[in-house]
Design an enzyme around this catalytic site. Structure first.
Site, mmCIF file in Angstrom:
data_model
loop_
_atom_site.group_PDB
_atom_site.id
_atom_site.type_symbol
_atom_site.label_atom_id
_atom_site.label_comp_id
_atom_site.label_asym_id
_atom_site.label_seq_id
_atom_site.Cartn_x
_atom_site.Cartn_y
_atom_site.Cartn_z
ATOM 1 N N CYS A 179 1.566 -0.882 15.266
ATOM 2 C CA CYS A 179 1.536 -0.811 13.805
ATOM 3 C C CYS A 179 0.901 -2.054 13.183
ATOM 4 O O CYS A 179 1.315 -3.186 13.457
ATOM 5 C CB CYS A 179 2.954 -0.631 13.270
ATOM 6 S SG CYS A 179 3.055 -0.485 11.469
ATOM 7 N N CYS A 234 6.575 -6.338 7.468
ATOM 8 C CA CYS A 234 7.699 -5.784 8.233
ATOM 9 C C CYS A 234 8.047 -6.750 9.361
ATOM 10 O O CYS A 234 7.165 -7.367 9.947
ATOM 11 C CB CYS A 234 7.326 -4.418 8.805
ATOM 12 S SG CYS A 234 8.672 -3.576 9.670
ATOM 13 N N CYS A 242 6.560 -3.452 15.599
ATOM 14 C CA CYS A 242 6.100 -2.348 16.437
ATOM 15 C C CYS A 242 4.672 -2.631 16.907
ATOM 16 O O CYS A 242 3.799 -2.962 16.101
ATOM 17 C CB CYS A 242 6.153 -1.031 15.665
ATOM 18 S SG CYS A 242 7.830 -0.573 15.146
ATOM 19 N N CYS A 265 -0.943 6.907 9.978
ATOM 20 C CA CYS A 265 0.268 6.306 10.544
ATOM 21 C C CYS A 265 -0.063 5.025 11.311
ATOM 22 O O CYS A 265 -0.916 4.998 12.187
ATOM 23 C CB CYS A 265 0.928 7.324 11.478
ATOM 24 S SG CYS A 265 2.420 6.716 12.272
ATOM 25 N N GLU A 298 0.831 -1.196 0.000
ATOM 26 C CA GLU A 298 0.000 0.000 0.000
ATOM 27 C C GLU A 298 0.867 1.248 0.000
ATOM 28 O O GLU A 298 1.926 1.286 0.630
ATOM 29 C CB GLU A 298 -0.929 0.008 1.220
ATOM 30 C CG GLU A 298 -1.990 -1.075 1.163
ATOM 31 C CD GLU A 298 -2.866 -1.127 2.402
ATOM 32 O OE1 GLU A 298 -4.020 -1.566 2.276
ATOM 33 O OE2 GLU A 298 -2.385 -0.734 3.492
ATOM 34 N N SER A 307 12.256 7.110 7.005
ATOM 35 C CA SER A 307 11.955 6.835 8.412
ATOM 36 C C SER A 307 12.485 5.465 8.820
ATOM 37 O O SER A 307 12.358 4.489 8.081
ATOM 38 C CB SER A 307 10.440 6.891 8.639
ATOM 39 O OG SER A 307 10.130 6.546 9.973
ATOM 40 N N CYS A 330 3.479 8.639 0.462
ATOM 41 C CA CYS A 330 4.056 7.730 1.447
ATOM 42 C C CYS A 330 4.263 6.381 0.771
ATOM 43 O O CYS A 330 3.300 5.750 0.332
ATOM 44 C CB CYS A 330 3.121 7.601 2.643
ATOM 45 S SG CYS A 330 3.686 6.431 3.899
#
Length: 383
Positions: free
Chosen positions: A134, A127, A131, A347, A93, A203, A120
């Site tokens: 997230c 990932c 986190c 986010c 995405e 980031s 973005c």
């Protein structure tokens, strides 16, 4: 079954194959520029190339190896989430955020500039950093994107609206796919797209060896650090991957980057209610960042489908946190007003799922919403 082909926007591969066939690699820019401007054209249809280029382009390359499957618009029209499918069947995405730099007030006066858009982008499918706030982390790591697949997100977005700023804040840890990300950014800042390095922000949760090499490999590009806590213990609870990198050593790497790059670092801090938003922690964050060339971005937690039982901080808690950071420690601190929450495009919300509008989080257009460009360049807004 058709053999996978390479993207013409995988610039290193394209140049290498051209040179292997005795063709000057300067033709790569002409190929990319033509295909960017002609959406339905194929690589072998690019005019005025050496004859030897055409069989190579026909057999080895595609104008894009990915497909834009879905465009999902926020209710206020400022945000578009893109579902992009790779040729191996996996998807990522990306999010386009439109910003009117002329609307409202900023730094006590009229805003300067014009309407612009930030993209973005994702660097991985899923990932591995885990986190706890997230949604992408719930997917695990499914694979790295190639440089061409990263750049193709910009290609698809550019065909929707002109893109001025790019943030590597989508799916994945960019510094864990380092070479592809570096190659992609070099293409983005090259002749075809001409994005200024100062309009690109990368980031990371803090991969120290890569932070130390970033200033040399990508001069002029901005660095953002996902901090989220001022102590090693709390940071490990929120960002489990932080166990690999001690906070003291991480901040030393940030200092080295600032010294080498001569640029400020963007510090990201998710505000999670009753977890990391107390006044005591605000003082610790302020002490940690004091006298460093940083901009602190306080990000209210967005609802996600994670196992953690989190909630967003109350507005008064965020304001108090920000006030302490600013007034006691003289650190620039701003509060991010989220875009795209109603389409799970804010986010921490990116994860491949059903594309249905979330009416429980209606989106309201804001005229007081700085974008990434203003956060790095404008003077401090008065509280």
């Amino acid at each position: 079954m058709e053999e996978p082909k390479f993207s013409v926007f995988d610039e290193v591969k394209l140049k290498a194959e051209l040179e292997r066939c005795g063709i000057k690699h300067l033709h790569a820019v002409a190929i990319q520029s033509y295909l960017l401007a002609h959406k339905d054209a194929e690589p072998h249809e690019v005019p005025d190339l050496p004859k030897a280029a055409y069989p190579l382009l026909r057999s080895h390359f595609k104008s894009t190896t990915s497909k834009l499957k879905v465009e999902h618009f926020s209710s206020d029209g400022t945000t578009v989430k893109l579902l992009i499918e790779m040729q191996n069947g996996q998807s990522v995405e990306s999010v386009i955020m439109r910003h009117d730099a002329t609307a409202g007030l900023y730094a006590g006066g009229p805003r300067q500039g014009s309407p612009r858009a930030t993209l973005c982008v994702s660097s991985q499918v899923g990932c591995q950093m885990g986190c706890t706030f997230c949604a992408t982390g719930t997917m695990g790591l499914k694979g790295n994107l190639s440089a061409g697949e990263i750049v193709e997100q910009l290609v698809h977005a550019t065909r929707i609206t002109p893109i001025r700023n790019i943030v590597f804040m989508g799916m994945g840890e960019p510094l864990n796919n380092y070479q592809a990300v570096v190659q992609a950014i070099k293409t983005m800042t090259g002749h075809c797209f001409s994005v200024s390095p100062s309009h690109i922000t990368l980031s990371t949760v803090g991969v120290i060896p890569r932070i130390l090499s970033l200033a040399t490999d990508l001069p002029g590009v901005n660095l953002a650090l996902s901090l989220h806590a001022p102590t090693q213990e709390l940071r490990c609870q929120i960002v489990p991957a932080a166990r690999a990198y001690n906070l003291v050593k991480l901040m030393a790497a940030v200092d080295s980057y600032i010294g080498a790059s001569k640029r400020k670092v963007f510090i990201e801090y998710i505000m999670i209610g009753d977890v990391n938003d107390s006044e005591e922690l605000a003082h610790q964050v302020g002490a940690l960042l004091q006298d460093r060339q940083v901009v602190l971005n306080l990000i209210p937690y967005n609802p996600t489908l994670t196992k953690a039982d989190y909630k967003a901080s109350r507005e008064e808690s965020i304001h108090s946190f920000q006030k302490i950071i600013r007034e006691v420690y003289n650190v620039r601190a701003i509060v991010r007003r989220e875009m795209g929450q109603d389409i799970a495009g804010a986010c921490g919300q990116l994860a491949i799922g059903e594309y249905k509008k979330d009416s429980s989080h209606p989106q309201k257009a804001s005229t007081d919403l700085p974008d990434i460009e203003e956060l790095f360049t404008a003077s401090v807004r008065k509280p």
